[in-house]
Scaffold this motif. Sequence first.
Motif, PDB file in Angstrom:
ATOM      1  N   ILE A  63       0.839  -1.205   0.000  1.00 54.31           N
ATOM      2  CA  ILE A  63       0.000   0.000   0.000  1.00 54.31           C
ATOM      3  C   ILE A  63       0.870   1.250   0.000  1.00 54.31           C
ATOM      4  N   ASN A  64       1.872   1.277   0.871  1.00 61.37           N
ATOM      5  CA  ASN A  64       2.725   2.459   0.980  1.00 61.37           C
ATOM      6  C   ASN A  64       3.446   2.747  -0.327  1.00 61.37           C
ATOM      7  N   GLY A  65       3.969   1.705  -0.960  1.00 55.24           N
ATOM      8  CA  GLY A  65       4.674   1.898  -2.218  1.00 55.24           C
ATOM      9  C   GLY A  65       3.766   2.406  -3.316  1.00 55.24           C
ATOM     10  N   ALA A  66       2.515   1.932  -3.333  1.00 56.25           N
ATOM     11  CA  ALA A  66       1.583   2.337  -4.384  1.00 56.25           C
ATOM     12  C   ALA A  66       1.085   3.764  -4.198  1.00 56.25           C
ATOM     13  N   LEU A  67       0.852   4.180  -2.938  1.00 58.91           N
ATOM     14  CA  LEU A  67       0.258   5.496  -2.687  1.00 58.91           C
ATOM     15  C   LEU A  67       1.295   6.585  -2.465  1.00 58.91           C
ATOM     16  N   GLY A  68       2.498   6.243  -2.078  1.00 60.27           N
ATOM     17  CA  GLY A  68       3.528   7.258  -1.887  1.00 60.27           C
ATOM     18  C   GLY A  68       3.198   8.215  -0.757  1.00 60.27           C
ATOM     19  N   ASP A  69       3.521   9.488  -0.962  1.00 59.89           N
ATOM     20  CA  ASP A  69       3.354  10.498   0.096  1.00 59.89           C
ATOM     21  C   ASP A  69       2.045  11.275  -0.009  1.00 59.89           C
ATOM     22  N   ASP A  70       1.232  10.999  -1.016  1.00 62.35           N
ATOM     23  CA  ASP A  70      -0.019  11.727  -1.195  1.00 62.35           C
ATOM     24  C   ASP A  70      -1.100  11.123  -0.315  1.00 62.35           C
ATOM     25  N   ARG A  71      -0.891  11.301   1.008  1.00 59.39           N
ATOM     26  CA  ARG A  71      -1.778  10.679   1.993  1.00 59.39           C
ATOM     27  C   ARG A  71      -1.850  11.571   3.230  1.00 59.39           C
ATOM     28  N   PRO A  72      -2.836  11.366   4.103  1.00 59.91           N
ATOM     29  CA  PRO A  72      -2.856  12.112   5.369  1.00 59.91           C
ATOM     30  C   PRO A  72      -1.580  11.858   6.162  1.00 59.91           C
ATOM     31  N   ALA A  73      -1.164  12.848   6.919  1.00 61.41           N
ATOM     32  CA  ALA A  73       0.073  12.728   7.690  1.00 61.41           C
ATOM     33  C   ALA A  73      -0.099  11.736   8.829  1.00 61.41           C
ATOM     34  N   SER A 140     -17.898   1.352  11.351  1.00 60.72           N
ATOM     35  CA  SER A 140     -18.363   0.722  10.115  1.00 60.72           C
ATOM     36  C   SER A 140     -18.727   1.795   9.098  1.00 60.72           C
ATOM     37  N   ILE A 141     -18.339   1.562   7.849  1.00 64.80           N
ATOM     38  CA  ILE A 141     -18.693   2.460   6.748  1.00 64.80           C
ATOM     39  C   ILE A 141     -19.698   1.735   5.864  1.00 64.80           C
ATOM     40  N   PRO A 142     -20.933   2.228   5.752  1.00 65.02           N
ATOM     41  CA  PRO A 142     -21.918   1.550   4.908  1.00 65.02           C
ATOM     42  C   PRO A 142     -21.441   1.440   3.465  1.00 65.02           C
ATOM     43  N   ARG A 143     -21.626   0.281   2.878  1.00 62.36           N
ATOM     44  CA  ARG A 143     -21.163   0.057   1.506  1.00 62.36           C
ATOM     45  C   ARG A 143     -21.912   0.932   0.509  1.00 62.36           C
ATOM     46  N   ASP A 144     -23.136   1.367   0.876  1.00 62.38           N
ATOM     47  CA  ASP A 144     -23.959   2.175  -0.028  1.00 62.38           C
ATOM     48  C   ASP A 144     -23.676   3.674   0.091  1.00 62.38           C
ATOM     49  N   THR A 145     -22.655   4.048   0.868  1.00 60.73           N
ATOM     50  CA  THR A 145     -22.321   5.459   1.015  1.00 60.73           C
ATOM     51  C   THR A 145     -21.798   6.018  -0.308  1.00 60.73           C
ATOM     52  N   LEU A 146     -22.310   7.171  -0.694  1.00 59.27           N
ATOM     53  CA  LEU A 146     -21.825   7.851  -1.888  1.00 59.27           C
ATOM     54  C   LEU A 146     -20.655   8.739  -1.497  1.00 59.27           C
ATOM     55  N   VAL A 147     -19.545   8.578  -2.189  1.00 61.10           N
ATOM     56  CA  VAL A 147     -18.309   9.264  -1.815  1.00 61.10           C
ATOM     57  C   VAL A 147     -17.632   9.808  -3.071  1.00 61.10           C
ATOM     58  N   THR A 148     -16.614  10.620  -2.837  1.00 59.30           N
ATOM     59  CA  THR A 148     -15.698  10.978  -3.920  1.00 59.30           C
ATOM     60  C   THR A 148     -14.626   9.893  -3.993  1.00 59.30           C
ATOM     61  N   ARG A 149     -14.645   9.138  -5.079  1.00 60.40           N
ATOM     62  CA  ARG A 149     -13.637   8.094  -5.264  1.00 60.40           C
ATOM     63  C   ARG A 149     -12.447   8.708  -5.993  1.00 60.40           C
ATOM     64  N   PRO A 150     -11.306   8.781  -5.343  1.00 59.56           N
ATOM     65  CA  PRO A 150     -10.158   9.470  -5.936  1.00 59.56           C
ATOM     66  C   PRO A 150      -9.546   8.673  -7.080  1.00 59.56           C
ATOM     67  N   SER A 151      -8.654   9.319  -7.809  1.00 58.27           N
ATOM     68  CA  SER A 151      -7.866   8.614  -8.815  1.00 58.27           C
ATOM     69  C   SER A 151      -6.922   7.659  -8.098  1.00 58.27           C
ATOM     70  N   CYS A 152      -6.900   6.394  -8.527  1.00 54.50           N
ATOM     71  CA  CYS A 152      -6.111   5.367  -7.844  1.00 54.50           C
ATOM     72  C   CYS A 152      -5.165   4.687  -8.817  1.00 54.50           C
ATOM     73  N   PRO A 153      -3.947   4.369  -8.367  1.00 51.11           N
ATOM     74  CA  PRO A 153      -3.029   3.586  -9.216  1.00 51.11           C
ATOM     75  C   PRO A 153      -3.545   2.156  -9.353  1.00 51.11           C
ATOM     76  N   LEU A 154      -3.383   1.585 -10.538  1.00 53.19           N
ATOM     77  CA  LEU A 154      -3.820   0.220 -10.802  1.00 53.19           C
ATOM     78  C   LEU A 154      -2.629  -0.731 -10.791  1.00 53.19           C
ATOM     79  N   PRO A 155      -2.821  -1.984 -10.349  1.00 52.54           N
ATOM     80  CA  PRO A 155      -1.709  -2.942 -10.332  1.00 52.54           C
ATOM     81  C   PRO A 155      -1.106  -3.163 -11.713  1.00 52.54           C
ATOM     82  N   SER A 156      -1.934  -3.047 -12.748  1.00 45.91           N
ATOM     83  CA  SER A 156      -1.453  -3.279 -14.104  1.00 45.91           C
ATOM     84  C   SER A 156      -0.800  -2.056 -14.728  1.00 45.91           C
TER      85      SER A 156
END
Length: 357
Positions: A63-73, A140-156
């Motif tokens: 996770i750390n390698g994929a997300l880098g430093d663009d995360r909460p402190a 618990s976070i309800p699965r039906d919660t509407l959120v802003t889904r950020p841009s995410c790196p893909l494994p491929s």
Amino acid sequence: MVARAGRDGYAEERGSGRAGERDGRARGLRAAGLALAGALLLGAAAAGWAYWHLNGNIRSVDINGALGDDRPARPVTAPSAAASEDPPPTGALNILVLGSDSRGGEENRELGGGDSEGARSDTAMVVHLDPGRTSATVVSIPRDTLVTRPSCPLPSGGTTREAQGAMFNTAYALGGPVCAVKTVETLTDVRMDHYIEIDFSGFARLVDALGGVTVTTDADIDDDRSHLRLDAGTHHLDGTQALGLARTRYGLAGGSDLARIELQQKLVRALLERISDAGLLTDPAKLYRVADAVTGSLTTDTGLDSLGELTDLGRSLSGLSADAVRTVTMPVVPAPWDDNRVVAREPDARELWESLR
């Protein structure tokens, strides 16, 4: 002469008997020593195999390698006031725990996982461990919660596009653990120190290894999708039934995801109590079965991807009782444009997440 010969002969005969006894004892001790050495070698080999097997069960994602430093402190942790050989943990810890059907599609479908293709995440909890590890909050976070889904790196390679008003559980379906973590951190502004994903079929095996769990339901449950039928009351559930309880939704009044979360939280408490009362340390066979079920169902971040690291985390929680675990649900309200979806209720949700930083 004869008498002396007789005495000498008697003495020699008696001496030969003692020598024979000593030789017999020596041979017996050598045999016992060899048997003990063999048992120790076999025990060490078995222990080594068990460690290798359990360690090999665990899958991990960087996770750390994929997300880098663009995360909460990360929160700043004060140094320990006094050094010791085994100091207690300091600083809070936040762990994203997901339940998924990612490992065994056919087995999960038989356990009520549905017929959809691809891995899904039906359960999401942020586990906050307080400094000292003597209390915890599970959100618990309800699965039906509407959120802003950020841009995410893909494994491929490449990245996903940011999406406004996306269902929370689509993050995992689209981008796996990395996108799930990034979406939770975007929603909460809380750094996830670790990630633990529990496969649903493995969860059922864990409950069976523990001998089942006891849960009280407030209403009848009749859900064809999760294959669960229970009258209101107290039940001792096996693994398949416990998993059905964790996943049931359409057998509840209104098919509410929030009602399902209440059942999941009851199940979490029941599982903690069962683990505490199971006497694992005095029953090595049961301990191995439980450890095999746990590790065989886990995907973690690289900070928890070994048996030693998981054991260290478990040891740090030795002072945490089920009564010291608080379970809550992220405050939500129905989405104004879709009664079947929810959005975070502010400022309550923001205040909850601030309390976990």
